[in-house]
Design a protein around this motif. Structure first.
Motif, mmCIF file in Angstrom:
data_model
loop_
_atom_site.group_PDB
_atom_site.id
_atom_site.type_symbol
_atom_site.label_atom_id
_atom_site.label_comp_id
_atom_site.label_asym_id
_atom_site.label_seq_id
_atom_site.Cartn_x
_atom_site.Cartn_y
_atom_site.Cartn_z
ATOM 1 N N VAL A 1 -27.988 -6.203 15.747
ATOM 2 C CA VAL A 1 -28.084 -4.821 15.305
ATOM 3 C C VAL A 1 -28.771 -3.931 16.344
ATOM 4 C CG1 VAL A 1 -28.008 -5.380 12.863
ATOM 5 C CG2 VAL A 1 -30.209 -5.406 14.035
ATOM 6 N N ASP A 2 -28.970 -4.460 17.530
ATOM 7 C CA ASP A 2 -29.550 -3.699 18.637
ATOM 8 C C ASP A 2 -28.731 -3.959 19.891
ATOM 9 O OD1 ASP A 2 -32.002 -2.370 17.611
ATOM 10 O OD2 ASP A 2 -32.606 -4.418 17.144
ATOM 11 N N GLY A 3 -29.101 -3.283 20.975
ATOM 12 C CA GLY A 3 -28.484 -3.555 22.254
ATOM 13 C C GLY A 3 -27.067 -3.035 22.353
ATOM 14 N N GLY A 4 -26.328 -3.610 23.325
ATOM 15 C CA GLY A 4 -24.994 -3.123 23.626
ATOM 16 C C GLY A 4 -24.012 -3.279 22.496
ATOM 17 N N VAL A 5 -24.088 -4.369 21.750
ATOM 18 C CA VAL A 5 -23.146 -4.574 20.636
ATOM 19 C C VAL A 5 -23.295 -3.452 19.612
ATOM 20 C CG1 VAL A 5 -22.490 -6.095 18.747
ATOM 21 C CG2 VAL A 5 -23.063 -7.069 20.976
ATOM 22 N N ALA A 6 -24.537 -3.132 19.271
ATOM 23 C CA ALA A 6 -24.765 -2.061 18.299
ATOM 24 C C ALA A 6 -24.222 -0.729 18.811
ATOM 25 C CB ALA A 6 -26.254 -1.945 17.991
ATOM 26 N N ARG A 7 -24.389 -0.456 20.099
ATOM 27 C CA ARG A 7 -23.877 0.802 20.649
ATOM 28 C C ARG A 7 -22.354 0.846 20.608
ATOM 29 N NH1 ARG A 7 -27.777 -0.187 24.540
ATOM 30 N NH2 ARG A 7 -26.374 -0.202 26.335
ATOM 31 N N VAL A 8 -21.705 -0.286 20.868
ATOM 32 C CA VAL A 8 -20.248 -0.329 20.769
ATOM 33 C C VAL A 8 -19.803 -0.009 19.350
ATOM 34 C CG1 VAL A 8 -18.252 -1.871 20.805
ATOM 35 C CG2 VAL A 8 -19.880 -1.896 22.707
ATOM 36 N N GLY B 1 -8.889 -14.959 7.103
ATOM 37 C CA GLY B 1 -7.594 -14.388 7.433
ATOM 38 C C GLY B 1 -6.886 -13.682 6.306
ATOM 39 N N ALA B 2 -7.511 -13.537 5.146
ATOM 40 C CA ALA B 2 -6.858 -12.894 4.010
ATOM 41 C C ALA B 2 -6.675 -11.394 4.204
ATOM 42 C CB ALA B 2 -7.663 -13.151 2.737
ATOM 43 N N VAL B 3 -7.462 -10.793 5.085
ATOM 44 C CA VAL B 3 -7.353 -9.389 5.450
ATOM 45 C C VAL B 3 -7.150 -9.351 6.964
ATOM 46 C CG1 VAL B 3 -8.572 -7.164 5.502
ATOM 47 C CG2 VAL B 3 -8.871 -8.709 3.557
ATOM 48 N N PRO B 4 -6.331 -8.453 7.502
ATOM 49 C CA PRO B 4 -6.187 -8.357 8.958
ATOM 50 C C PRO B 4 -7.557 -8.302 9.643
ATOM 51 C CG PRO B 4 -4.549 -6.981 7.910
ATOM 52 C CD PRO B 4 -5.424 -7.511 6.801
ATOM 53 N N THR B 5 -7.789 -9.263 10.530
ATOM 54 C CA THR B 5 -9.121 -9.495 11.080
ATOM 55 C C THR B 5 -9.090 -9.445 12.606
ATOM 56 O OG1 THR B 5 -9.729 -10.902 9.202
ATOM 57 C CG2 THR B 5 -11.043 -11.127 11.207
ATOM 58 N N VAL B 6 -10.003 -8.665 13.168
ATOM 59 C CA VAL B 6 -10.208 -8.601 14.615
ATOM 60 C C VAL B 6 -11.574 -9.213 14.908
ATOM 61 C CG1 VAL B 6 -10.478 -7.087 16.621
ATOM 62 C CG2 VAL B 6 -8.830 -6.499 14.810
ATOM 63 N N PHE B 7 -11.598 -10.192 15.814
ATOM 64 C CA PHE B 7 -12.872 -10.768 16.254
ATOM 65 C C PHE B 7 -13.118 -10.368 17.703
ATOM 66 C CE2 PHE B 7 -15.001 -14.586 18.306
ATOM 67 C CZ PHE B 7 -16.283 -14.137 18.014
ATOM 68 N N GLN B 8 -14.275 -9.755 17.950
ATOM 69 C CA GLN B 8 -14.662 -9.306 19.285
ATOM 70 C C GLN B 8 -15.933 -10.050 19.697
ATOM 71 O OE1 GLN B 8 -14.725 -5.061 19.611
ATOM 72 N NE2 GLN B 8 -15.393 -5.057 21.748
ATOM 73 N N PRO B 9 -15.843 -11.044 20.603
ATOM 74 C CA PRO B 9 -17.011 -11.884 20.886
ATOM 75 C C PRO B 9 -18.130 -11.183 21.635
ATOM 76 C CG PRO B 9 -15.145 -12.522 22.254
ATOM 77 C CD PRO B 9 -14.620 -11.545 21.247
ATOM 78 N N HIS B 10 -17.839 -10.145 22.430
ATOM 79 C CA HIS B 10 -18.884 -9.494 23.240
ATOM 80 C C HIS B 10 -19.604 -10.527 24.116
ATOM 81 C CE1 HIS B 10 -18.608 -5.607 21.094
ATOM 82 N NE2 HIS B 10 -18.460 -6.330 19.995
ATOM 83 N N ALA B 11 -18.891 -11.390 24.796
ATOM 84 C CA ALA B 11 -19.360 -12.527 25.604
ATOM 85 C C ALA B 11 -19.300 -13.791 24.756
ATOM 86 C CB ALA B 11 -20.760 -12.327 26.169
#
Length: 384
Positions: free
Chosen positions: A10-17, A102-112
């Motif tokens: 909830v902090d850092g670059g991921v939160a800003r994205v 997978g029951a709802v269209p799902t996007v996974f973004q690892p951020h590394a």
């Protein structure tokens, strides 16, 4: 459409994205929810830009409570009835894919990649999970071509998409260096290197401190500022106190806005051990400051071709890092020229508004393409 972002950290670059996506998606007229733990910046900032924040208590690392965290996410997903679920970083990717399956269209973004952050049996277990869990992600979204290539090389088979990170180039506009230094109480003429990032092993501030004595030998008037907080703050502070010239290094701590420090800098350094595509260098370049990065995923891709030779060094090689830092800090006029060119590059290639448009197109592709896709509400199965 209705979009549910799920994030831990909830902090850092991921939160800003996440906040940048929420802002852009709300401006486009979408209904946007954010499920995240409290206690960081994400909940407050997402709410401020129009996101509907759902409290999701979750630890940053996997543990005995992960199953309960996934169960709580199921309830949030059912109540939100999203068209798209967008999972950010490894922990949300773990709990979110267990919850939604997978029951709802799902996007996974690892951020590394999570398996790049650990060693031994934990790395092997994490990699096995990532290979298995791709069946529950309709798109695996990477922020750099190298991040995707590393996933492919590790045997992660997925429907891939690549959308480079972006920053608000209007927010990170160039500012006057002299005025910034006066406001921060800094020497007006001393060469200044700034590192902006969470104080943790990933970001490599310990490597930077190891290289710093050699920089001082070559540029005796140089100064270094570490901007950020994190789990390694005390250890790094002790290392600074035990160094030969602690007065030449300043631990600033966490700040609500890094722009004054970027404005004050001659050079911005980020000696990361791993990344997807770090935001701090993009913010520095948007502020017209040159950068020095380690050769991790996203580093070369965020730079113009002409800058890569002198702006990228191998990870954890203190001699190369010290040499490049000293060369840059010895020539502040050239730093100014490089910064102006990099500003132009980021405006052209990494404007966050373009990122929001590309992510929106990805969502619509998942939902069947075309403007009407977002109006077809997904049915959430009863078992969620």
């Amino acid at each position: 459409m209705t979009i549910l972002h799920i994030s831990q950290p909830v902090d850092g670059g991921v939160a800003r994205v996440v906040v940048d996506l929420v802002r852009g998606q709300r401006e486009a007229g979408h209904r946007v929810l954010v499920a995240c733990p409290g206690g960081g910046r994400l909940a407050e900032e997402a709410a401020a830009v129009g996101g509907l924040v759902q409290d999701w208590p979750a630890d940053r690392s996997p543990g005995a409570g992960t199953a309960a965290e996934a169960w709580r996410l199921r309830r949030i997903v059912r109540a939100a009835a999203p068209d798209v679920v967008h999972l950010h970083s490894a922990k949300a990717g773990l709990a979110g894919r267990l919850a939604v399956r997978g029951a709802v269209p799902t996007v996974f973004q690892p951020h590394a990649w999570s398996f790049a952050a650990v060693d031994g049996p934990m790395a092997a277990a994490t990699l096995r999970w990532e290979r298995f869990a791709t069946r529950w992600a309709h798109r695996l979204l990477c922020v750099s071509v190298q991040e995707r290539a590393d996933g492919v090389a590790a045997g992660v088979h997925a429907d891939w998409a690549v959308v480079p990170n972006g920053v608000d180039v209007r927010h990170y506009a160039p500012a006057d260096r002299r005025a910034a230094r006066i406001a921060l109480g800094l020497d007006l003429d001393a060469p200044l290197a700034v590192c902006v990032g969470r104080l943790c092993r990933q970001k490599g501030q310990d490597v930077l401190l190891a290289a710093w004595p050699e920089v001082l030998r070559r540029v005796p008037r140089a100064r270094l500022a570490l901007v950020g907080g994190g789990p390694d703050e005390q250890r790094l502070a002790e290392a600074v106190r035990e160094s030969a010239e602690p007065c030449r290094v300043r631990l600033v701590g966490d700040v609500p806005d890094p722009r004054p420090w970027l404005a004050a800098a001659d050079l911005v350094v980020l000696p990361s051990r791993w990344e997807g595509m770090a935001l701090a260098p993009l913010e520095a370049m948007a502020a017209a400051r040159p950068v020095l990065l380690t050769d991790v995923p996203g580093a070369r891709e965020c730079l113009p071709q002409a800058e890569r030779a002198r702006s990228v060094v191998p990870p954890e090689e203190t001699d190369a890092l010290a040499t490049r830092m000293a060369e840059a800090l010895s020539d502040p006029i050239e730093c100014e020229r490089r910064g102006a060119r990099l500003r132009d590059h980021v405006v052209a290639r990494h404007d966050v508004r373009t990122v929001v448009e590309q992510v929106d197109a990805l969502y619509r592709d998942l939902l069947g393409a075309g403007p009407a896709a977002g109006r077809r509400r997904a049915r959430v199965p009863e078992w969620i």
